[in-house]
Scaffold this motif. Structure first.
Motif: not given
Length: 190
Positions: A124-140
């Motif tokens: 599965x894929x995790x977009x780090x923009x969510x985890x790093x708090x860069x983009x609140x629209x991106x799932x963590x």
């Protein structure tokens, strides 16, 4: 018959004692409280991105069963860790695969299907923009996980399809990851 009655050997398929498994199922059917389990893990920070999860016991049917295990966890260097141990995502996917593996082995065993091999590959894929708090629209975390089961044994394609369906219907970790699980957080600042 002699004074020493011969006891029957247990039915073992795929390393699973089917007699014990069926006895557990029957016991829980008769007394549902015997099927209640409780799992507890304490995780302690070990420095940098490392932590250690300690397991001391679990409960089944209201009885505490001691068992001691430690799981060391880290992050890859690129994510701030030292890459000494598998990271939480590795453990999450491994826990899903391991839980389903038990399901396939047990479901085959109770059907008398002997396995030659079984492998589950999940990604599965995790977009780090969510985890790093860069983009609140991106799932963590994961929006989707996909997995492939490769199974071989003396069952028919139809039997393996039945087993596959049964695993998806009964695997606790398939259930846990395929729907929202409520979390009840508490914070104590010391």
């Amino acid at each position: 018959m002699s004074a020493q009655a011969k006891t029957a050997e247990p039915t073992v398929v795929n390393g699973i004692n089917v007699d014990d498994l069926l006895a557990l199922i029957d016991s829980v059917k008769r007394e549902p409280a015997k099927g209640k389990t409780n799992w507890h893990v304490t995780t302690i920070w070990q420095g940098q991105a490392r932590s250690r999860a300690d397991i001391e016991s679990y409960e089944i049917g209201g009885e505490k069963v001691p068992r001691r295990f430690s799981i060391d966890i880290d992050e890859p260097r690129e994510l701030g860790g030292s890459n000494s141990f598998a990271n939480p995502q590795d453990h999450l996917i491994a826990a899903l695969n391991a839980c389903m593996t038990v399901g396939y082995v047990a479901q085959c065993a109770v059907r008398g299907i002997t396995l030659e091999s079984l492998a589950i590959e999940t990604d599965g894929e995790i977009d780090l923009r969510g985890f790093l708090g860069i983009d609140p629209a991106v799932p963590q975390g994961y929006e989707n996980l996909s997995y492939t089961v490769r199974i071989k044994g003396n069952g028919t394609k139809e039997q393996f399809a039945e087993v596959h369906k049964a695993v998806m219907a009964t695997s606790p970790n398939f259930y846990n990851l395929s729907r929202p699980v409520g979390l009840t957080p508490a914070l104590f600042v010391e």
